[in-house]
Design an enzyme around this catalytic site. Structure first.
Site, PDB file in Angstrom:
ATOM      1  N   CYS A 141       0.932  -1.277  -0.098  1.00  0.00           N
ATOM      2  CA  CYS A 141      -0.026   0.094   0.059  1.00  0.00           C
ATOM      3  C   CYS A 141       0.954   1.397  -0.029  1.00  0.00           C
ATOM      4  O   CYS A 141       0.475   2.063  -0.923  1.00  0.00           O
ATOM      5  CB  CYS A 141      -0.912   0.089   1.134  1.00  0.00           C
ATOM      6  SG  CYS A 141      -0.099  -0.210   2.903  1.00  0.00           S
ATOM      7  N   HIS A 220      -2.430   5.547   6.288  1.00  0.00           N
ATOM      8  CA  HIS A 220      -0.952   6.114   6.602  1.00  0.00           C
ATOM      9  C   HIS A 220      -0.936   7.470   6.149  1.00  0.00           C
ATOM     10  O   HIS A 220      -1.658   7.709   5.312  1.00  0.00           O
ATOM     11  CB  HIS A 220      -0.221   5.234   5.907  1.00  0.00           C
ATOM     12  CG  HIS A 220      -0.167   3.696   5.955  1.00  0.00           C
ATOM     13  ND1 HIS A 220       0.178   2.935   7.141  1.00  0.00           N
ATOM     14  CD2 HIS A 220      -0.386   2.704   5.175  1.00  0.00           C
ATOM     15  CE1 HIS A 220       0.044   1.748   6.976  1.00  0.00           C
ATOM     16  NE2 HIS A 220      -0.257   1.644   5.650  1.00  0.00           N
ATOM     17  N   GLN A 310      -4.895   1.981   3.459  1.00  0.00           N
ATOM     18  CA  GLN A 310      -3.725   1.011   3.253  1.00  0.00           C
ATOM     19  C   GLN A 310      -4.574  -0.280   2.796  1.00  0.00           C
ATOM     20  O   GLN A 310      -3.956  -1.039   1.810  1.00  0.00           O
ATOM     21  CB  GLN A 310      -3.175   0.558   4.450  1.00  0.00           C
ATOM     22  CG  GLN A 310      -3.905   0.013   5.813  1.00  0.00           C
ATOM     23  CD  GLN A 310      -4.667   1.361   6.730  1.00  0.00           C
ATOM     24  OE1 GLN A 310      -4.444   2.422   6.289  1.00  0.00           O
ATOM     25  NE2 GLN A 310      -5.299   0.913   7.721  1.00  0.00           N
TER      26      GLN A 310
HETATM   27  P1  NAD Z   1      -5.350 -11.129   6.731  1.00  0.00           P
HETATM   28  O1  NAD Z   1      -4.470 -11.706   7.813  1.00  0.00           O
HETATM   29  O2  NAD Z   1      -6.169 -10.117   6.817  1.00  0.00           O
HETATM   30  O3  NAD Z   1      -5.743 -12.304   5.774  1.00  0.00           O
HETATM   31  C1  NAD Z   1      -5.007 -13.415   5.346  1.00  0.00           C
HETATM   32  C2  NAD Z   1      -6.034 -14.390   5.162  1.00  0.00           C
HETATM   33  O4  NAD Z   1      -5.314 -15.739   4.700  1.00  0.00           O
HETATM   34  C3  NAD Z   1      -6.823 -14.890   6.415  1.00  0.00           C
HETATM   35  O5  NAD Z   1      -8.282 -15.007   5.862  1.00  0.00           O
HETATM   36  C4  NAD Z   1      -6.304 -16.236   6.851  1.00  0.00           C
HETATM   37  O6  NAD Z   1      -7.160 -17.011   7.220  1.00  0.00           O
HETATM   38  C5  NAD Z   1      -5.874 -16.922   5.182  1.00  0.00           C
HETATM   39  N1  NAD Z   1      -4.627 -18.124   5.452  1.00  0.00           N
HETATM   40  C6  NAD Z   1      -3.859 -18.100   6.420  1.00  0.00           C
HETATM   41  N2  NAD Z   1      -2.866 -18.845   6.001  1.00  0.00           N
HETATM   42  C7  NAD Z   1      -3.500 -19.449   4.775  1.00  0.00           C
HETATM   43  C8  NAD Z   1      -2.875 -20.310   4.068  1.00  0.00           C
HETATM   44  N3  NAD Z   1      -1.943 -21.212   4.440  1.00  0.00           N
HETATM   45  N4  NAD Z   1      -3.690 -20.846   3.061  1.00  0.00           N
HETATM   46  C9  NAD Z   1      -4.819 -20.065   2.672  1.00  0.00           C
HETATM   47  N5  NAD Z   1      -5.142 -19.182   3.434  1.00  0.00           N
HETATM   48  C10 NAD Z   1      -4.520 -18.831   4.405  1.00  0.00           C
HETATM   49  O7  NAD Z   1      -4.062 -10.456   5.873  1.00  0.00           O
HETATM   50  P2  NAD Z   1      -4.269  -9.220   4.718  1.00  0.00           P
HETATM   51  O8  NAD Z   1      -4.105  -8.010   5.549  1.00  0.00           O
HETATM   52  O9  NAD Z   1      -5.205  -9.448   3.824  1.00  0.00           O
HETATM   53  O10 NAD Z   1      -2.891  -9.584   4.177  1.00  0.00           O
HETATM   54  C11 NAD Z   1      -2.536 -10.162   2.947  1.00  0.00           C
HETATM   55  C12 NAD Z   1      -1.239  -9.844   2.176  1.00  0.00           C
HETATM   56  O11 NAD Z   1      -1.683  -8.405   1.545  1.00  0.00           O
HETATM   57  C13 NAD Z   1      -0.112  -9.618   2.855  1.00  0.00           C
HETATM   58  O12 NAD Z   1       0.914  -9.889   2.130  1.00  0.00           O
HETATM   59  C14 NAD Z   1      -0.052  -8.198   3.325  1.00  0.00           C
HETATM   60  O13 NAD Z   1       1.319  -7.628   3.262  1.00  0.00           O
HETATM   61  C15 NAD Z   1      -0.813  -7.413   1.920  1.00  0.00           C
HETATM   62  N6  NAD Z   1      -1.257  -6.156   2.225  1.00  0.00           N
HETATM   63  C16 NAD Z   1      -2.172  -6.108   3.217  1.00  0.00           C
HETATM   64  C17 NAD Z   1      -2.553  -4.680   3.249  1.00  0.00           C
HETATM   65  C18 NAD Z   1      -3.504  -4.340   4.638  1.00  0.00           C
HETATM   66  O14 NAD Z   1      -3.796  -3.212   4.589  1.00  0.00           O
HETATM   67  N7  NAD Z   1      -4.223  -5.288   5.284  1.00  0.00           N
HETATM   68  C19 NAD Z   1      -2.303  -3.681   2.314  1.00  0.00           C
HETATM   69  C20 NAD Z   1      -1.573  -3.959   1.360  1.00  0.00           C
HETATM   70  C21 NAD Z   1      -0.975  -5.219   1.220  1.00  0.00           C
END
Ligand code: NAD
Length: 346
Positions: A141, A220, A310
């Site tokens: 983000c 942010h 984000q």
């Molecule tokens: P999150 O924790 O909200 O969601 C992750 C999901 O994956 C959960 O539903 C979890 O149950 C599932 N999960 C966990 N292990 C798993 C597996 N082995 N197989 C399948 N599913 C599985 O995480 P998020 O915030 O959505 O982040 C996901 C990615 O996006 C990360 O790389 C993060 O850095 C990136 N990201 C997040 C944001 C943010 O603001 N949250 C912004 C930009 C990028």
């Protein structure tokens, strides 16, 4: 042709990407995956997304909760053209071999590093790098936000160097486990990972970044100082360029009747309250918000502040990455416009 998209990890990012895919006319969701029957699993069921589990032994917990499971992630991949990996940061890269074996294209998120994936993506700056590619990472983000406002400066005036401080929210709004809740934590490494990450989508950008984590969940904020090769005539010429940049939104910090916009948004609280009124999915603000009256040229240096929602600025980027990788659209601007129209952006 409708591209079949699977979402591995239906959390904060995964559920947003799934809904955004569903709003496009050239792609469709064929399944999403979860590991536990959380409220998001019920949401997937309500949205009629076939739900898959990462491992077969996880299925019984879903069945006990009254949620039916369509199979494992391996079954989901068998039917997909492309998978968007939205599993927690640093875990997703472990799935690369599984995606390779299944013969599906894959997109990862900014929680993964650039090197193991090989190609990083921002729709504005380097769409062509991902055209037809099999494995791509949509940058984080913060990197997305920096790329969106720095790239037009580079194109119009040339950027000599950038110094930027990221004031980062401590947790996502839906996350009660992370902190700090009463402290400000600096990232002690300089540069923070954001500067090097920008270089994966804008080659040669000379940028140094620092970061601190603060107790808020809304957005942010970046404080940016840019030395340009050619100094713009005035601030208005910079604002005009950003006004015409997709997914950048100019906002007024103070009430200003002589401006084209009279919305007064001194901080991230007001910006997100404004965003809630837009009625988009999850009340998101996919654009980068730049405070117009916070843009200054002083002694040839450009100073500006921008705010990053984000969990949503990267969502349209994932849609454009799918279009580039699956060769649905060659022109990045056309893809961005199509995505924006489908998501109600601008
Ligand atoms: P999150 O924790 O909200 O969601 C992750 C999901 O994956 C959960 O539903 C979890 O149950 C599932 N999960 C966990 N292990 C798993 C597996 N082995 N197989 C399948 N599913 C599985 O995480 P998020 O915030 O959505 O982040 C996901 C990615 O996006 C990360 O790389 C993060 O850095 C990136 N990201 C997040 C944001 C943010 O603001 N949250 C912004 C930009 C990028």
């Amino acid at each position: 042709m409708s591209i079949k998209v699977a979402i591995n990890g239906y959390g904060t990012i995964g559920k947003r990407v799934a809904d955004a895919v569903s709003r496009q006319d050239d792609m469709q969701i064929i399944g999403v995956s979860k590991t536990k029957p959380s409220f998001e699993a019920f949401a997937a069921q309500e949205n009629n997304y076939p739900l898959f589990v990462a491992k077969a032994e996880q299925e019984s917990a879903f069945n006990e909760a009254g949620i039916s499971i369509a199979g494992t992630v391996a079954d989901m991949l068998a039917d997909a053209d492309i998978v968007v990996d939205c599993t927690p940061g640093k875990l997703g890269v472990n799935n690369k071999e599984m995606y390779s074996k299944a013969g599906v294209k894959a997109i990862w998120q900014g929680g993964e590093k650039h090197d193991p994936i090989g190609t990083s993506f921002n729709a504005l700056t380097n769409y062509d790098d991902s055209y037809g590619a099999d494995f791509v990472r949509v940058v984080s983000c913060n990197t997305t936000g920096l790329a969106r406002t720095l790239y037009p400066l580079e194109v119009n005036w040339g950027v000599d160097n950038v110094k930027a401080v990221m004031v980062r929210r401590s947790a996502d709004p839906g996350d009660s486990k992370r902190g700090p809740i009463n402290s400000i934590e600096p990232v002690l490494n300089v540069p923070s990972h954001h500067g090097p990450d920008v270089k994966t989508v804008i080659k040669g950008m000379n940028i140094q970044t620092m970061a601190v984590k603060v107790p808020t969940t809304l957005m942010h904020v970046h404080c940016n100082i840019v030395q340009m090769k050619n100094i713009p005539d005035d601030v208005n010429s910079i604002l005009e360029v950003w006004e015409n940049t997709p997914r950048v939104a100019l906002v007024d910090g103070v009430f200003n009747t002589s401006s084209t916009s009279v919305k007064s948004m001194p901080g991230t609280a007001e910006i997100m309250e404004f965003a809630r009124g837009l009625g988009r999915d999850f009340s998101d603000l996919n654009e980068i918000a730049v405070w117009k009256d916070g843009v200054h040229l002083v002694d040839g240096l450009l100073y500006y502040y921008q705010a990053i929602h984000q969990e949503s600025d990267v969502i349209p980027e994932n849609i454009d990455a799918i279009r580039a990788m699956c060769e649905l659209e060659k022109d990045n601007m056309k893809s961005m416009l199509k995505t924006n129209q489908a998501l109600g952006i601008n």
